[in-house]
Scaffold this active site. Structure first.
Site, mmCIF file in Angstrom:
data_model
loop_
_atom_site.group_PDB
_atom_site.id
_atom_site.type_symbol
_atom_site.label_atom_id
_atom_site.label_comp_id
_atom_site.label_asym_id
_atom_site.label_seq_id
_atom_site.Cartn_x
_atom_site.Cartn_y
_atom_site.Cartn_z
ATOM 1 N N GLY A 12 0.839 -1.201 0.000
ATOM 2 C CA GLY A 12 0.000 0.000 0.000
ATOM 3 C C GLY A 12 0.868 1.242 0.000
ATOM 4 O O GLY A 12 1.784 1.366 0.815
ATOM 5 N N ALA A 13 0.595 2.135 -0.945
ATOM 6 C CA ALA A 13 1.439 3.325 -1.105
ATOM 7 C C ALA A 13 0.634 4.605 -0.921
ATOM 8 O O ALA A 13 0.836 5.594 -1.605
ATOM 9 C CB ALA A 13 2.117 3.303 -2.475
ATOM 10 N N GLY A 15 -0.882 7.385 2.215
ATOM 11 C CA GLY A 15 -0.198 8.191 3.229
ATOM 12 C C GLY A 15 0.539 7.363 4.268
ATOM 13 O O GLY A 15 1.701 7.623 4.580
ATOM 14 N N GLY A 17 1.521 4.094 4.240
ATOM 15 C CA GLY A 17 2.597 3.256 3.694
ATOM 16 C C GLY A 17 3.817 4.087 3.345
ATOM 17 O O GLY A 17 4.957 3.702 3.658
ATOM 18 N N PHE A 116 -13.611 22.172 12.199
ATOM 19 C CA PHE A 116 -14.072 20.902 11.663
ATOM 20 C C PHE A 116 -14.970 20.227 12.689
ATOM 21 O O PHE A 116 -14.885 20.511 13.883
ATOM 22 C CB PHE A 116 -12.870 20.004 11.338
ATOM 23 C CG PHE A 116 -12.817 19.605 9.891
ATOM 24 C CD1 PHE A 116 -12.252 20.435 8.953
ATOM 25 C CD2 PHE A 116 -13.357 18.397 9.474
ATOM 26 C CE1 PHE A 116 -12.205 20.077 7.616
ATOM 27 C CE2 PHE A 116 -13.318 18.023 8.137
ATOM 28 C CZ PHE A 116 -12.749 18.856 7.205
ATOM 29 N N ASP A 217 -8.611 -5.298 0.598
ATOM 30 C CA ASP A 217 -7.635 -6.361 0.299
ATOM 31 C C ASP A 217 -6.853 -6.817 1.534
ATOM 32 O O ASP A 217 -6.841 -7.996 1.888
ATOM 33 C CB ASP A 217 -6.608 -5.896 -0.749
ATOM 34 C CG ASP A 217 -7.239 -5.360 -2.017
ATOM 35 O OD1 ASP A 217 -8.433 -5.029 -2.001
ATOM 36 O OD2 ASP A 217 -6.523 -5.259 -3.024
ATOM 37 N N GLN A 236 -18.142 4.348 9.107
ATOM 38 C CA GLN A 236 -18.642 5.727 9.078
ATOM 39 C C GLN A 236 -19.315 6.094 7.753
ATOM 40 O O GLN A 236 -18.753 5.871 6.680
ATOM 41 C CB GLN A 236 -17.483 6.695 9.297
ATOM 42 C CG GLN A 236 -17.905 8.154 9.234
ATOM 43 C CD GLN A 236 -16.817 9.088 9.722
ATOM 44 O OE1 GLN A 236 -15.892 9.432 8.992
ATOM 45 N NE2 GLN A 236 -16.896 9.463 10.976
ATOM 46 N N HIS A 238 -20.276 9.370 5.842
ATOM 47 C CA HIS A 238 -20.048 10.809 5.834
ATOM 48 C C HIS A 238 -21.356 11.480 5.441
ATOM 49 O O HIS A 238 -22.002 11.056 4.485
ATOM 50 C CB HIS A 238 -18.935 11.135 4.831
ATOM 51 C CG HIS A 238 -18.420 12.532 4.943
ATOM 52 N ND1 HIS A 238 -19.188 13.628 4.620
ATOM 53 C CD2 HIS A 238 -17.231 13.024 5.356
ATOM 54 C CE1 HIS A 238 -18.464 14.725 4.820
ATOM 55 N NE2 HIS A 238 -17.292 14.388 5.271
ATOM 56 N N LEU A 248 -17.390 12.682 -2.181
ATOM 57 C CA LEU A 248 -17.307 13.424 -0.928
ATOM 58 C C LEU A 248 -17.329 14.936 -1.142
ATOM 59 O O LEU A 248 -16.614 15.476 -1.984
ATOM 60 C CB LEU A 248 -15.993 13.039 -0.244
ATOM 61 C CG LEU A 248 -15.727 13.670 1.113
ATOM 62 C CD1 LEU A 248 -16.737 13.171 2.119
ATOM 63 C CD2 LEU A 248 -14.319 13.326 1.562
ATOM 64 N N GLU A 251 -16.337 18.127 4.910
ATOM 65 C CA GLU A 251 -16.868 18.812 6.074
ATOM 66 C C GLU A 251 -16.332 20.241 6.162
ATOM 67 O O GLU A 251 -16.911 21.088 6.829
ATOM 68 C CB GLU A 251 -16.392 18.013 7.290
ATOM 69 C CG GLU A 251 -17.168 18.169 8.523
ATOM 70 C CD GLU A 251 -16.754 17.068 9.501
ATOM 71 O OE1 GLU A 251 -16.958 15.883 9.198
ATOM 72 O OE2 GLU A 251 -16.213 17.409 10.553
ATOM 73 N N ARG A 282 -19.808 13.254 12.619
ATOM 74 C CA ARG A 282 -20.434 12.751 11.402
ATOM 75 C C ARG A 282 -21.559 11.763 11.643
ATOM 76 O O ARG A 282 -22.561 11.764 10.935
ATOM 77 C CB ARG A 282 -19.361 12.091 10.535
ATOM 78 C CG ARG A 282 -18.414 13.101 9.982
ATOM 79 C CD ARG A 282 -17.247 12.477 9.263
ATOM 80 N NE ARG A 282 -16.414 13.526 8.701
ATOM 81 C CZ ARG A 282 -15.249 13.301 8.096
ATOM 82 N NH1 ARG A 282 -14.788 12.067 8.008
ATOM 83 N NH2 ARG A 282 -14.555 14.298 7.601
ATOM 84 N N HIS A 349 -17.957 5.873 3.931
ATOM 85 C CA HIS A 349 -16.753 6.684 3.852
ATOM 86 C C HIS A 349 -15.522 6.072 4.491
ATOM 87 O O HIS A 349 -14.445 6.089 3.904
ATOM 88 C CB HIS A 349 -17.051 8.037 4.498
ATOM 89 C CG HIS A 349 -15.939 9.029 4.399
ATOM 90 N ND1 HIS A 349 -15.407 9.389 3.191
ATOM 91 C CD2 HIS A 349 -15.280 9.739 5.336
ATOM 92 C CE1 HIS A 349 -14.441 10.287 3.392
ATOM 93 N NE2 HIS A 349 -14.326 10.497 4.681
ATOM 94 N N ARG A 391 -15.088 8.219 13.757
ATOM 95 C CA ARG A 391 -13.903 9.045 13.573
ATOM 96 C C ARG A 391 -14.278 10.512 13.385
ATOM 97 O O ARG A 391 -15.237 10.823 12.693
ATOM 98 C CB ARG A 391 -13.118 8.569 12.340
ATOM 99 C CG ARG A 391 -11.959 9.477 11.990
ATOM 100 C CD ARG A 391 -11.119 8.927 10.869
ATOM 101 N NE ARG A 391 -11.761 8.935 9.565
ATOM 102 C CZ ARG A 391 -11.941 10.032 8.821
ATOM 103 N NH1 ARG A 391 -11.583 11.213 9.270
ATOM 104 N NH2 ARG A 391 -12.508 9.929 7.630
ATOM 105 N N SER A 396 -8.338 11.175 10.176
ATOM 106 C CA SER A 396 -7.805 10.070 9.362
ATOM 107 C C SER A 396 -6.415 10.415 8.858
ATOM 108 O O SER A 396 -5.506 9.586 8.899
ATOM 109 C CB SER A 396 -8.717 9.761 8.186
ATOM 110 O OG SER A 396 -8.842 10.895 7.363
ATOM 111 N N LEU A 397 -6.247 11.647 8.391
ATOM 112 C CA LEU A 397 -4.914 12.041 7.925
ATOM 113 C C LEU A 397 -3.940 12.089 9.091
ATOM 114 O O LEU A 397 -2.771 11.747 8.946
ATOM 115 C CB LEU A 397 -4.980 13.380 7.178
ATOM 116 C CG LEU A 397 -5.762 13.350 5.848
ATOM 117 C CD1 LEU A 397 -5.801 14.729 5.188
ATOM 118 C CD2 LEU A 397 -5.172 12.339 4.881
#
Lengths: 576, 235
Positions: A12-13, A15, A17, A116, A217, A236, A238, A248, A251, A282, A349, A391, A396-397
């Protein structure tokens, strides 16, 4: 047989990974496997921002961020993890800035911050400006920046390789098996450490913000190897997906002052969450929208949406701070948000649940937190658990950068004291059978109906509002769909870039994730965060203040439970 | 509406050269074109091969040539294409299968311009300062999603596949005009090579093709001016 040997293989590439890879590159032999080109990863679709209590524009403290995260997650959050998240977010954001991320700025040149949902000052008093952002394409900028750093650090990529299996020896991980999509060749990656940063599974629902690649996966591969998935029922929705397509609308639109309105033009969130109104978490906003629709106050001819009204913000604010999402409304609905409200509906989401890990990113296999040596997970694929039952926006970021970084740093220490395990005999057998069973079947159903029936079933029966009857229906349906998938035939029998084959394999992954979600939801006879049972509408701490661990046992799913790490904040009723 | 979708097909396992196949399909005018491709793949011909992921114009997977112009299939509605649609892989890239092209040469050119912040000065404990005006200076080129639509639409690339191409220059621009970056001279040197910016003939195909609305030709012109005047402050 193609054989590779690396100390660390990251699958996984996105954020998480890439963040882990950048901690390791240069000193370690590592490879990153991605089924896409790295910059196609779904991190790039994140919009609104990344929370960190920098206090650049008003007073803020990491502990307030921690509290909001715990309360936002309806107290199913592990508080040790939430503390790490809130504390380390600050340095992680500065790291991103130092690597060149083009954040928006205040007039004096510092990182600007915006409001937010669910992020408050002084333990819930009022919204706080905590979210750092790059217009409404923060995820895109994080993904680009991390990819740029990967190039700088000369990270080795295997692009367009689909992971198929995790190699295990006596409950420890020895490598991973993947298929090169370009020529269909199966490759064995022998490794001391495998990190799964494979993202979520939003494609299990009809209306979703998720990419077609988000098929669960990594979660399913893990599940099939006897490692549990945690809190999968916590999914979740959204509140503001673009009507019909589910794309999306961040928010941030509400953070910048956007308002939700029903068919009567009423700002209905004032009735549901009087303090935070449109900026409530949310799960609450999504439920409020569903309630408005149920009571007949929906908009559009189908009456199954409400409006997101940005018309009072003015062209200047919209163009400067929300350019992409307003462009989505123009492109997909031919609506001009400067002049007209945009119809929206809740969209599948984000998975709060996933592969259980500790705060170092190490995968654990049971309620005693037994570590699976050599196996790590981070990002949406993982469940630390910092998001609990719901969340908060922008967390998430934060999760990607904080726990991607921690996992990378921990792996760097671990590989010094750990050796390669010998590979199991015939390591590719399982993967080869998975592929050949599908490719060799001459007659059978096409996959499309299974795919669509799954998405309808999950949307209708494992969505924002659940009950026993609906969940039992879904449980039965999923068993049927899994059986039918075993009989699917494909037309493309070739080796070169066989995306039809890939899609059937992915659909199998998705069904496993959907099953874990449904079983967890059926057993959790309470309402908490994103999991709302109309037959058990109250939170039940006495019986359910605990994490679900779902195990795949042949064709059955076995549920066990793990205590929540409490400590700093006592569970209270969740009001906003 | 009833569509006739003509697709250029090539499978290296069985075909010596590409051929056309036409599919009839019913679609809603508001459908994204990628939805149409999926429906064809799922219900008519499973061998049809294309890349796709986010399906809303931010990942850059499904850039292809629709009615002779490069677009993202997921950012284009059926109603904007008409009822007879011609679909081809992007020009200027080796074809792997059907609409899937080899992006490796494109990525190698991107890496050439050192697409990462260059600044060896010790960073402060908090953020490096940058005014909103300095941030705005390179905003345009931060939007790039590396879909390759600009590069594949450029006649200079068609005639000379070794040329660095518009996308790489846009990404060089993103750093050259960033007040925090110290690598402008290094990058400008790379771009003043005979395979650098000067092979741009200001044709504007790239600007038309960009699904992110980047004024690609303008950003290339800014890089050219920086080279002529030796000054990144000149617009």
């Amino acid at each position: 047989m193609a054989y590779h040997k690396f100390d660390v293989v990251i699958v996984g590439a996105g954020g998480a990974g890439l963040m882990a890879a950048c901690q390791l590159a240069g000193n370690t032999s590592i490879a990153v496997i991605s089924k896409l080109y790295p910059t196609r990863s779904h991190t790039g679709a994140a919009q609104g921002g990344v929370a960190a209590a920098l206090g650049n524009v008003e007073e803020d403290h990491w502990k307030w961020h921690m509290f909001d995260t715990v309360k936002g997650g309806d107290y199913l959050v592990d508080q040790d993890a939430a503390e790490v998240l809130a504390r380390e977010a600050i340095d992680a954001v500065y790291d991103l800035e130092h690597w060149g991320l083009p954040f928006n700025r205040t007039p004096d040149g510092r990182l600007d911050q915006r409001r937010f949902g669910g992020h408050t000052r002084n333990y819930g008093e009022a919204p706080v400006r905590r979210t750092c952002y790059a217009a409404d394409r923060t995820g895109h900028m994080i993904l680009q920046t991390m990819f740029q750093q990967s190039i700088k650090n000369q990270v080795l990529f295997f692009n367009e390789y689909l992971a198929l299996d995790l190699l295990m020896v006596d409950d420890a991980v020895a490598g991973v098996v993947a298929m090169d999509l370009r020529d269909g060749e199966i490759h064995t990656f022998h490794a001391k450490v495998v990190l799964f940063a494979t993202g979520g599974y939003g494609r299990a629902w009809r209306i979703t913000s998720n990419a077609l690649a988000c098929m669960g996966d990594g979660m399913a591969i893990t599940f099939r190897r006897g490692i549990p998935l945690e809190d999968m029922e916590m999914y979740q929705f959204h509140p503001t997906g673009l009507y019909r397509v589910g794309v999306l609308l961040s928010e941030a639109a509400r953070g910048e002052g956007g308002i939700l309105r029903n068919s009567e033009g009423e700002r209905f969130m004032e009735r549901y969450t009087p303090t935070l109104k449109d900026l409530a978490p949310r799960d609450m906003v999504s439920r409020a929208i569903v309630q408005e629709i149920k009571e007949g106050r929906g908009v559009t001819p189908t009456k199954d949406a409400v409006y997101l009204d940005l018309t009072h913000l003015g062209k200047a604010v919209i163009d400067a701070k929300l350019p992409d999402i307003t462009d989505f409304a123009r492109t997909y609905l031919t609506i001009e948000p400067i002049n007209e409200p945009v119809p929206i509906q809740p969209t599948a989401h984000y998975a709060m649940g996933g592969i259980p890990t500790d705060i170092e990113g190490r995968v654990i296999r049971d309620e005693n937190k037994t570590v699976v040596p050599g196996f790590y997970a981070a990002g949406e694929a993982a469940c630390v658990s910092v998001h609990g039952a719901n969340r908060l926006g922008t967390n998430s970021l934060v999760d990607l950068i904080v726990f991607g970084r921690r996992a990378g740093k921990h792996i760097a220490r671990f590989i010094d004291e750990w050796d390669f395990l010998p590979l199991p005999k015939e390591p590719e057998d399982f993967a080869r059978k998975l592929v050949e069973d599908i490719r060799s079947r001459d007659k059978g159903e096409a996959q499309v109906n299974i795919r669509n029936e799954l998405r309808d079933e999950m949307m209708d029966n494992v969505g924002v509002v659940r009950n026993e009857e609906r969940l039992l229906h879904a449980q039965k349906k999923l068993i049927e769909l899994k059986e039918r998938l075993q009989q699917v035939a494909i037309q493309d029998k070739g080796k070169t870039f066989n995306t039809e084959l890939m899609e059937v394999i992915e659909l199998g992954f998705l069904l496993d994730c959907a099953q874990a979600t449904t079983e967890g939801a059926l057993a959790r006879k309470e309402s908490r965060g994103g999991h709302y049972r109309e037959d058990y509408p109250k939170r039940d701490d006495a019986n359910f203040l605990k994490h679900t661990l779902a195990y795949q046992e042949r064709n059955e799913i076995d549920l066990r439970y793990k205590p929540v790490a409490l400590g700093t904040f006592e569970p209270q009723e969740r009001k906003y | 509406m009833q569509l006739s979708v003509k697709i250029r097909r090539f499978n290296p396992d069985v075909d010596k050269k590409p051929h056309w196949e036409t599919y009839q399909i019913d679609a809603d005018p508001m459908d994204r074109f990628v939805d149409v491709l999926n429906e064809i793949k799922w219900r008519q011909d499973g061998t049809l091969t294309f890349r796709r992921s986010c399906v809303h114009g931010v990942c850059g997977s499904d850039s292809m040539r629709l009615n002779g112009r490069n677009m993202l299939a997921c950012k284009t509605l059926v109603q904007d294409l008409g009822d007879k649609i011609t679909v081809e892989p992007m020009l200027g890239y080796p074809v792997i299968k059907d609409l899937v092209v080899d992006m490796d040469p494109f990525m190698a050119k991107y890496e050439k311009i050192k697409p990462f912040l260059i600044n060896d000065e010790p960073a402060p404990h908090t953020e490096r300062l940058q005014t909103p005006e300095e941030r705005e200076r390179y905003d345009e080129s931060t939007k790039c999603i590396l879909c390759g639509a600009c590069t594949g639409s450029c006649p200079s690339i068609w005639s000379n596949p070794d040329w660095i191409g518009p996308a790489s220059i846009v990404n060089a621009h993103r750093f050259i005009f960033d007040s925090r970056d110290r690598g402008a001279t290094e990058r400008l040197n790379i771009l003043s090579d005979r395979m650098g910016v000067w092979r741009c003939r200001t044709i504007f195909n790239c600007t038309e093709a960009c699904p992110r609305g980047i004024h690609v030709t303008d950003t290339i012109e800014e890089v050219k001016r920086a080279l002529i005047y030796g000054d990144t402050d000149t617009k």
